[in-house]
Design a protein around this motif. Structure first.
Motif, PDB file in Angstrom:
ATOM      1  N   MET A   1       0.843  -1.179   0.000  1.00 24.65           N
ATOM      2  CA  MET A   1       0.000   0.000   0.000  1.00 24.65           C
ATOM      3  C   MET A   1       0.888   1.242   0.000  1.00 24.65           C
ATOM      4  O   MET A   1       1.827   1.339   0.788  1.00 24.65           O
ATOM      5  N   HIS A   2       0.558   2.169  -0.850  1.00 27.21           N
ATOM      6  CA  HIS A   2       1.250   3.459  -0.928  1.00 27.21           C
ATOM      7  C   HIS A   2       0.429   4.488  -0.156  1.00 27.21           C
ATOM      8  O   HIS A   2      -0.780   4.607  -0.376  1.00 27.21           O
ATOM      9  N   ILE A   3       1.068   5.228   0.750  1.00 28.57           N
ATOM     10  CA  ILE A   3       0.369   6.229   1.558  1.00 28.57           C
ATOM     11  C   ILE A   3       0.836   7.614   1.149  1.00 28.57           C
ATOM     12  O   ILE A   3       2.038   7.864   1.013  1.00 28.57           O
ATOM     13  N   TYR A   4      -0.128   8.510   0.963  1.00 24.07           N
ATOM     14  CA  TYR A   4       0.194   9.908   0.662  1.00 24.07           C
ATOM     15  C   TYR A   4      -0.792  10.822   1.379  1.00 24.07           C
ATOM     16  O   TYR A   4      -1.825  10.377   1.886  1.00 24.07           O
ATOM     17  N   VAL A   5      -0.447  12.106   1.436  1.00 22.66           N
ATOM     18  CA  VAL A   5      -1.213  13.089   2.209  1.00 22.66           C
ATOM     19  C   VAL A   5      -1.606  14.251   1.312  1.00 22.66           C
ATOM     20  O   VAL A   5      -0.797  14.724   0.508  1.00 22.66           O
ATOM     21  N   LYS A   6      -2.847  14.714   1.476  1.00 22.04           N
ATOM     22  CA  LYS A   6      -3.322  15.879   0.723  1.00 22.04           C
ATOM     23  C   LYS A   6      -4.225  16.739   1.598  1.00 22.04           C
ATOM     24  O   LYS A   6      -4.889  16.229   2.504  1.00 22.04           O
ATOM     25  N   THR A   7      -4.251  18.030   1.280  1.00 19.80           N
ATOM     26  CA  THR A   7      -5.262  18.905   1.872  1.00 19.80           C
ATOM     27  C   THR A   7      -6.545  18.711   1.079  1.00 19.80           C
ATOM     28  O   THR A   7      -6.542  18.111  -0.002  1.00 19.80           O
ATOM     29  N   PHE A   8      -7.641  19.242   1.590  1.00 15.97           N
ATOM     30  CA  PHE A   8      -8.921  19.110   0.901  1.00 15.97           C
ATOM     31  C   PHE A   8      -8.849  19.689  -0.511  1.00 15.97           C
ATOM     32  O   PHE A   8      -9.309  19.074  -1.470  1.00 15.97           O
ATOM     33  N   SER A   9      -8.243  20.874  -0.639  1.00 16.53           N
ATOM     34  CA  SER A   9      -8.191  21.523  -1.954  1.00 16.53           C
ATOM     35  C   SER A   9      -7.288  20.791  -2.940  1.00 16.53           C
ATOM     36  O   SER A   9      -7.416  20.977  -4.152  1.00 16.53           O
ATOM     37  N   GLU A  10      -6.408  19.950  -2.456  1.00 12.85           N
ATOM     38  CA  GLU A  10      -5.526  19.171  -3.338  1.00 12.85           C
ATOM     39  C   GLU A  10      -6.169  17.873  -3.829  1.00 12.85           C
ATOM     40  O   GLU A  10      -5.674  17.269  -4.788  1.00 12.85           O
ATOM     41  N   LEU A  11      -7.234  17.440  -3.189  1.00 16.97           N
ATOM     42  CA  LEU A  11      -7.891  16.191  -3.598  1.00 16.97           C
ATOM     43  C   LEU A  11      -8.491  16.344  -4.992  1.00 16.97           C
ATOM     44  O   LEU A  11      -9.108  17.362  -5.301  1.00 16.97           O
ATOM     45  N   THR A  12      -8.335  15.311  -5.807  1.00 12.91           N
ATOM     46  CA  THR A  12      -9.018  15.301  -7.093  1.00 12.91           C
ATOM     47  C   THR A  12     -10.477  14.894  -6.852  1.00 12.91           C
ATOM     48  O   THR A  12     -10.809  14.331  -5.793  1.00 12.91           O
ATOM     49  N   THR A  13     -11.306  15.137  -7.832  1.00 13.58           N
ATOM     50  CA  THR A  13     -12.701  14.719  -7.723  1.00 13.58           C
ATOM     51  C   THR A  13     -12.783  13.214  -7.536  1.00 13.58           C
ATOM     52  O   THR A  13     -13.574  12.715  -6.725  1.00 13.58           O
ATOM     53  N   GLN A  14     -11.965  12.453  -8.253  1.00 13.36           N
ATOM     54  CA  GLN A  14     -11.957  10.991  -8.140  1.00 13.36           C
ATOM     55  C   GLN A  14     -11.540  10.546  -6.748  1.00 13.36           C
ATOM     56  O   GLN A  14     -12.139   9.636  -6.172  1.00 13.36           O
ATOM     57  N   GLU A  15     -10.493  11.169  -6.183  1.00 14.27           N
ATOM     58  CA  GLU A  15     -10.053  10.805  -4.833  1.00 14.27           C
ATOM     59  C   GLU A  15     -11.152  11.085  -3.811  1.00 14.27           C
ATOM     60  O   GLU A  15     -11.435  10.244  -2.950  1.00 14.27           O
ATOM     61  N   LEU A  16     -11.764  12.262  -3.896  1.00 10.46           N
ATOM     62  CA  LEU A  16     -12.835  12.605  -2.967  1.00 10.46           C
ATOM     63  C   LEU A  16     -13.975  11.603  -3.081  1.00 10.46           C
ATOM     64  O   LEU A  16     -14.509  11.131  -2.074  1.00 10.46           O
ATOM     65  N   TYR A  17     -14.341  11.251  -4.296  1.00  5.83           N
ATOM     66  CA  TYR A  17     -15.410  10.273  -4.518  1.00  5.83           C
ATOM     67  C   TYR A  17     -15.065   8.937  -3.862  1.00  5.83           C
ATOM     68  O   TYR A  17     -15.883   8.347  -3.152  1.00  5.83           O
ATOM     69  N   GLU A  18     -13.838   8.454  -4.081  1.00  7.66           N
ATOM     70  CA  GLU A  18     -13.429   7.164  -3.513  1.00  7.66           C
ATOM     71  C   GLU A  18     -13.365   7.210  -1.986  1.00  7.66           C
ATOM     72  O   GLU A  18     -13.716   6.234  -1.317  1.00  7.66           O
ATOM     73  N   ILE A  19     -12.915   8.331  -1.422  1.00  5.14           N
ATOM     74  CA  ILE A  19     -12.864   8.476   0.033  1.00  5.14           C
ATOM     75  C   ILE A  19     -14.268   8.425   0.617  1.00  5.14           C
ATOM     76  O   ILE A  19     -14.533   7.676   1.564  1.00  5.14           O
ATOM     77  N   LEU A  20     -15.177   9.208   0.046  1.00  2.00           N
ATOM     78  CA  LEU A  20     -16.553   9.229   0.549  1.00  2.00           C
ATOM     79  C   LEU A  20     -17.234   7.873   0.355  1.00  2.00           C
ATOM     80  O   LEU A  20     -18.011   7.429   1.202  1.00  2.00           O
ATOM     81  N   GLN A  21     -16.926   7.211  -0.757  1.00  2.00           N
ATOM     82  CA  GLN A  21     -17.484   5.884  -1.016  1.00  2.00           C
ATOM     83  C   GLN A  21     -16.986   4.886   0.029  1.00  2.00           C
ATOM     84  O   GLN A  21     -17.774   4.099   0.576  1.00  2.00           O
ATOM     85  N   LEU A  22     -15.693   4.899   0.330  1.00  2.00           N
ATOM     86  CA  LEU A  22     -15.126   3.983   1.322  1.00  2.00           C
ATOM     87  C   LEU A  22     -15.706   4.262   2.704  1.00  2.00           C
ATOM     88  O   LEU A  22     -16.101   3.328   3.418  1.00  2.00           O
ATOM     89  N   ARG A  23     -15.775   5.519   3.088  1.00  2.00           N
ATOM     90  CA  ARG A  23     -16.340   5.857   4.397  1.00  2.00           C
ATOM     91  C   ARG A  23     -17.796   5.411   4.496  1.00  2.00           C
ATOM     92  O   ARG A  23     -18.211   4.849   5.504  1.00  2.00           O
ATOM     93  N   SER A  24     -18.562   5.617   3.444  1.00  2.00           N
ATOM     94  CA  SER A  24     -19.965   5.203   3.437  1.00  2.00           C
ATOM     95  C   SER A  24     -20.092   3.683   3.481  1.00  2.00           C
ATOM     96  O   SER A  24     -20.926   3.130   4.209  1.00  2.00           O
ATOM     97  N   GLU A  25     -19.256   3.006   2.710  1.00  4.89           N
ATOM     98  CA  GLU A  25     -19.268   1.545   2.648  1.00  4.89           C
ATOM     99  C   GLU A  25     -19.065   0.927   4.032  1.00  4.89           C
ATOM    100  O   GLU A  25     -19.736  -0.043   4.391  1.00  4.89           O
ATOM    101  N   VAL A  26     -18.152   1.504   4.818  1.00  2.61           N
ATOM    102  CA  VAL A  26     -17.835   0.936   6.121  1.00  2.61           C
ATOM    103  C   VAL A  26     -18.717   1.516   7.230  1.00  2.61           C
ATOM    104  O   VAL A  26     -19.365   0.782   7.962  1.00  2.61           O
ATOM    105  N   PHE A  27     -18.749   2.837   7.348  1.00  2.00           N
ATOM    106  CA  PHE A  27     -19.425   3.451   8.489  1.00  2.00           C
ATOM    107  C   PHE A  27     -20.949   3.452   8.386  1.00  2.00           C
ATOM    108  O   PHE A  27     -21.631   3.430   9.397  1.00  2.00           O
ATOM    109  N   VAL A  28     -21.489   3.480   7.187  1.00  2.00           N
ATOM    110  CA  VAL A  28     -22.946   3.513   7.029  1.00  2.00           C
ATOM    111  C   VAL A  28     -23.488   2.111   6.728  1.00  2.00           C
ATOM    112  O   VAL A  28     -24.357   1.615   7.429  1.00  2.00           O
ATOM    113  N   VAL A  29     -22.962   1.454   5.697  1.00  2.03           N
ATOM    114  CA  VAL A  29     -23.512   0.168   5.260  1.00  2.03           C
ATOM    115  C   VAL A  29     -23.042  -0.981   6.157  1.00  2.03           C
ATOM    116  O   VAL A  29     -23.863  -1.672   6.766  1.00  2.03           O
ATOM    117  N   GLU A  30     -21.721  -1.192   6.261  1.00  2.85           N
ATOM    118  CA  GLU A  30     -21.201  -2.324   7.039  1.00  2.85           C
ATOM    119  C   GLU A  30     -21.613  -2.235   8.509  1.00  2.85           C
ATOM    120  O   GLU A  30     -21.996  -3.237   9.109  1.00  2.85           O
TER     121      GLU A  30
END
Length: 147
Positions: free
Chosen positions: A1-30
Motif C-alpha cells: 500500500m502506498h500512503i500519501y497526504v493531501k489537503t482538501f483543496s488538493e484532492l481530485t474529484t476521483q479521490e474525494l469520490y473514492e474516500i466518501l465511497q469507502l467511508r460510506s461503505e464501512v461506516f454507514v452500510v457495514e
C-alpha cells in the motif's frame, strides 16, 4: 500500500469520490449506522490516503490542535473490509501519527474511538480518558496519545 497526504483543496474529484465511497461503505452500510458523514470538517483536515492497485483502500483525516478538538486529532480511520487482513489499519494509523508529530510538531493526539477497537489503538500508545459514550448509536471512548 502506498500512503500519501493531501489537503482538501488538493484532492481530485476521483479521490474525494473514492474516500466518501469507502467511508460510506464501512461506516454507514457495514456498521448499519445512519449518520451524517459529510460534516463540514473535511475542508479543515489533512487527508491520509492509502492506495493499492490504483484504488483507495485505507484512509484517515487528521486535524491540528484547535481545528476539531483542543489537541491534534485523527478521525474517520477506515480500511476496506477485503484489505483488513494485511495490517493496513496499523500502517495508516502510524502514518497519521507520524504526520501529526512531524508536520504539526504536536505530541498529544486525541481520538474518539469505537469501543471494540480499544486494543487496536492501545497498540499505538493511546489510552482511554473518561467514560464511554454513544455516538450515532455506537459505543465510543475518548483516547489520548502522549509522546
Amino acid at each position: 500500500m502506498h500512503i500519501y497526504v493531501k489537503t482538501f483543496s488538493e484532492l481530485t474529484t476521483q479521490e474525494l469520490y473514492e474516500i466518501l465511497q469507502l467511508r460510506s461503505e464501512v461506516f454507514v452500510v457495514e456498521q448499519d449506522c445512519v449518520y451524517q458523514d459529510i460534516d463540514g470538517k473535511d475542508e479543515k483536515s489533512w487527508h491520509i490516503i492509502g492506495e493499492k492497485g490504483g484504488k483507495i483502500i485505507a484512509y484517515t483525516r487528521v486535524f491540528k490542535a484547535g481545528d476539531y478538538f483542543e489537541n491534534a486529532s485523527i478521525g474517520r480511520v477506515v480500511v476496506k473490509e477485503t484489505e483488513r487482513a494485511f495490517g493496513y489499519g496499523h500502517d495508516i494509523l502510524k502514518a497519521s501519527i507520524d504526520f501529526i508529530t512531524t508536520t504539526f510538531q504536536e505530541h498529544v493526539i486525541k481520538i474518539s474511538a469505537q469501543l471494540y477497537l480499544k486494543k487496536f489503538y492501545e497498540q499505538h500508545g493511546f489510552q482511554q480518558v473518561g467514560e464511554g459514550y454513544l455516538e450515532d448509536g455506537i459505543p465510543h471512548i475518548g483516547m489520548i496519545r502522549k509522546k
